[in-house]
Design a protein around this motif. Structure first.
Motif, PDB file in Angstrom:
ATOM      1  N   MET A   1       0.796  -1.188   0.055  1.00 47.25           N
ATOM      2  CA  MET A   1       0.030   0.159   0.125  1.00 47.25           C
ATOM      3  C   MET A   1       0.721   1.180  -0.099  1.00 47.25           C
ATOM      4  N   SER A   2       0.307   2.401  -0.363  1.00 42.17           N
ATOM      5  CA  SER A   2       1.291   3.432  -0.765  1.00 42.17           C
ATOM      6  C   SER A   2       1.182   4.298   0.788  1.00 42.17           C
ATOM      7  N   ASP A   3       2.277   5.056   0.873  1.00 37.57           N
ATOM      8  CA  ASP A   3       2.433   5.797   2.313  1.00 37.57           C
ATOM      9  C   ASP A   3       1.333   6.825   2.516  1.00 37.57           C
ATOM     10  N   ARG A   4       0.913   7.525   1.461  1.00 36.54           N
ATOM     11  CA  ARG A   4      -0.089   8.678   1.497  1.00 36.54           C
ATOM     12  C   ARG A   4      -1.346   8.157   1.185  1.00 36.54           C
ATOM     13  N   LEU A   5      -2.355   7.840   1.982  1.00 38.24           N
ATOM     14  CA  LEU A   5      -3.669   7.683   1.958  1.00 38.24           C
ATOM     15  C   LEU A   5      -4.504   8.773   1.449  1.00 38.24           C
ATOM     16  N   THR A   6      -5.280   8.725   0.201  1.00 36.57           N
ATOM     17  CA  THR A   6      -6.029   9.632  -0.246  1.00 36.57           C
ATOM     18  C   THR A   6      -7.370   9.307   0.135  1.00 36.57           C
ATOM     19  N   HIS A   7      -8.313  10.385   0.275  1.00 34.75           N
ATOM     20  CA  HIS A   7      -9.483  10.011   0.539  1.00 34.75           C
ATOM     21  C   HIS A   7     -10.315   9.350  -0.510  1.00 34.75           C
ATOM     22  N   GLY A   8      -9.701   9.397  -1.810  1.00 24.25           N
ATOM     23  CA  GLY A   8     -10.298   8.534  -2.719  1.00 24.25           C
ATOM     24  C   GLY A   8      -9.943   7.012  -2.658  1.00 24.25           C
ATOM     25  N   GLU A   9      -8.682   6.973  -2.242  1.00 28.68           N
ATOM     26  CA  GLU A   9      -8.339   5.357  -2.071  1.00 28.68           C
ATOM     27  C   GLU A   9      -9.158   4.962  -0.732  1.00 28.68           C
ATOM     28  N   TRP A  10      -9.308   5.678   0.393  1.00 28.53           N
ATOM     29  CA  TRP A  10     -10.115   5.342   1.421  1.00 28.53           C
ATOM     30  C   TRP A  10     -11.479   5.072   1.070  1.00 28.53           C
ATOM     31  N   SER A  11     -12.154   6.096   0.225  1.00 31.32           N
ATOM     32  CA  SER A  11     -13.532   5.885  -0.174  1.00 31.32           C
ATOM     33  C   SER A  11     -13.843   4.367  -1.044  1.00 31.32           C
ATOM     34  N   ASP A  12     -12.705   4.217  -1.932  1.00 27.28           N
ATOM     35  CA  ASP A  12     -12.700   2.837  -2.705  1.00 27.28           C
ATOM     36  C   ASP A  12     -12.848   1.702  -1.877  1.00 27.28           C
ATOM     37  N   ALA A  13     -11.949   1.837  -0.956  1.00 24.01           N
ATOM     38  CA  ALA A  13     -11.803   0.802   0.118  1.00 24.01           C
ATOM     39  C   ALA A  13     -13.274   0.543   0.541  1.00 24.01           C
ATOM     40  N   VAL A  14     -13.817   1.505   1.178  1.00 26.85           N
ATOM     41  CA  VAL A  14     -14.892   1.382   1.839  1.00 26.85           C
ATOM     42  C   VAL A  14     -16.021   0.900   1.011  1.00 26.85           C
ATOM     43  N   GLU A  15     -16.026   1.315  -0.211  1.00 26.70           N
ATOM     44  CA  GLU A  15     -17.122   0.513  -1.265  1.00 26.70           C
ATOM     45  C   GLU A  15     -16.728  -0.781  -1.345  1.00 26.70           C
ATOM     46  N   SER A  16     -15.642  -1.346  -1.184  1.00 28.98           N
ATOM     47  CA  SER A  16     -15.344  -2.750  -1.403  1.00 28.98           C
ATOM     48  C   SER A  16     -15.213  -3.401  -0.116  1.00 28.98           C
ATOM     49  N   GLY A  17     -15.721  -2.873   0.963  1.00 27.20           N
ATOM     50  CA  GLY A  17     -15.960  -3.568   2.329  1.00 27.20           C
ATOM     51  C   GLY A  17     -14.725  -3.719   3.120  1.00 27.20           C
ATOM     52  N   GLU A  18     -13.844  -2.893   2.748  1.00 27.57           N
ATOM     53  CA  GLU A  18     -12.650  -2.794   3.445  1.00 27.57           C
ATOM     54  C   GLU A  18     -12.338  -1.463   4.322  1.00 27.57           C
ATOM     55  N   LEU A  19     -11.593  -1.668   5.393  1.00 26.25           N
ATOM     56  CA  LEU A  19     -11.537  -0.294   6.335  1.00 26.25           C
ATOM     57  C   LEU A  19      -9.841   0.033   6.090  1.00 26.25           C
ATOM     58  N   LEU A  20      -9.367   1.025   5.715  1.00 29.44           N
ATOM     59  CA  LEU A  20      -8.041   1.618   5.669  1.00 29.44           C
ATOM     60  C   LEU A  20      -7.819   2.702   6.727  1.00 29.44           C
ATOM     61  N   GLY A  21      -6.669   2.642   7.241  1.00 29.38           N
ATOM     62  CA  GLY A  21      -6.169   3.778   8.389  1.00 29.38           C
ATOM     63  C   GLY A  21      -4.984   4.051   8.017  1.00 29.38           C
ATOM     64  N   GLN A  22      -4.191   4.698   8.957  1.00 23.66           N
ATOM     65  CA  GLN A  22      -3.012   5.147   8.918  1.00 23.66           C
ATOM     66  C   GLN A  22      -2.236   4.985  10.243  1.00 23.66           C
ATOM     67  N   THR A  23      -1.069   4.445  10.406  1.00 23.22           N
ATOM     68  CA  THR A  23      -0.334   4.397  11.632  1.00 23.22           C
ATOM     69  C   THR A  23       0.884   5.324  11.446  1.00 23.22           C
ATOM     70  N   CYS A  24       0.896   6.172  12.538  1.00 20.11           N
ATOM     71  CA  CYS A  24       2.290   6.767  12.632  1.00 20.11           C
ATOM     72  C   CYS A  24       3.301   6.084  12.941  1.00 20.11           C
ATOM     73  N   SER A  25       4.505   6.426  12.252  1.00 20.65           N
ATOM     74  CA  SER A  25       5.763   5.753  12.404  1.00 20.65           C
ATOM     75  C   SER A  25       6.664   6.325  13.490  1.00 20.65           C
ATOM     76  N   ASP A  26       6.137   7.476  13.900  1.00 20.08           N
ATOM     77  CA  ASP A  26       6.906   8.050  14.994  1.00 20.08           C
ATOM     78  C   ASP A  26       6.371   7.799  16.601  1.00 20.08           C
ATOM     79  N   CYS A  27       4.998   7.885  16.552  1.00 24.93           N
ATOM     80  CA  CYS A  27       4.194   7.705  17.837  1.00 24.93           C
ATOM     81  C   CYS A  27       3.415   6.209  17.962  1.00 24.93           C
ATOM     82  N   GLY A  28       3.247   5.605  16.813  1.00 26.85           N
ATOM     83  CA  GLY A  28       2.582   4.296  16.737  1.00 26.85           C
ATOM     84  C   GLY A  28       1.095   4.518  17.032  1.00 26.85           C
ATOM     85  N   LYS A  29       0.402   5.690  16.712  1.00 26.29           N
ATOM     86  CA  LYS A  29      -0.975   5.825  17.083  1.00 26.29           C
ATOM     87  C   LYS A  29      -1.737   5.430  15.376  1.00 26.29           C
TER      88      LYS A  29
END
Length: 122
Positions: free
Chosen positions: A1-29
């Motif tokens: 997966m790309s490091d920069r999650l766009t709203h379009g990529e997030w929306s496409d994933a939701v439409e296909s039944g998947e949920l994407l998020g982002q994890t911070c490499s510095d703080c782990g949240k």
């Protein structure tokens, strides 16, 4: 997966039944929607991750006075705790309460084309 999650990529994933998020490499949240920077520490070192599609209702409310352009009344929305992150979405069953387990059942789309995950009781 790309490091920069766009709203379009997030929306496409939701439409296909998947949920994407982002994890911070510095703080782990982890957050459940695309951000330009970590809301916890401000870092831009964000990695796209797959989130679980099952979670627990953290909070919910019923919308009786909908926003402009939405005709439906009495629908339920919730913040769902997915363990690492929380995601807001629509509940398909009006009898879901805080603490109930739910899973992604599809998505909703408004008049402007914005999508949100839909959840149903498990």
């Amino acid at each position: 997966m790309s490091d920069r999650l766009t709203h379009g990529e997030w929306s496409d994933a939701v439409e296909s039944g998947e949920l994407l998020g982002q994890t911070c490499s510095d703080c782990g949240k982890t957050q459940g929607t695309p951000k330009a920077a970590c809301p916890h520490c401000g870092s831009r070192a964000l990695e796209t991750v797959e989130l679980p599609t099952e979670g627990v209702v953290y909070t919910e409310t019923t919308i009786n006075v909908p926003p402009v352009g939405v005709e439906e009344r009495g629908y339920q929305v919730a913040v769902v705790d997915l363990g690492e992150a929380r995601v807001m979405g629509r509940l398909s069953d009006g009898e879901v309460g805080i603490g109930d387990t739910v899973e992604v059942s599809g998505f909703t789309e408004d008049d402007d084309g914005y999508v949100a995950p839909a959840f149903e009781p498990r």
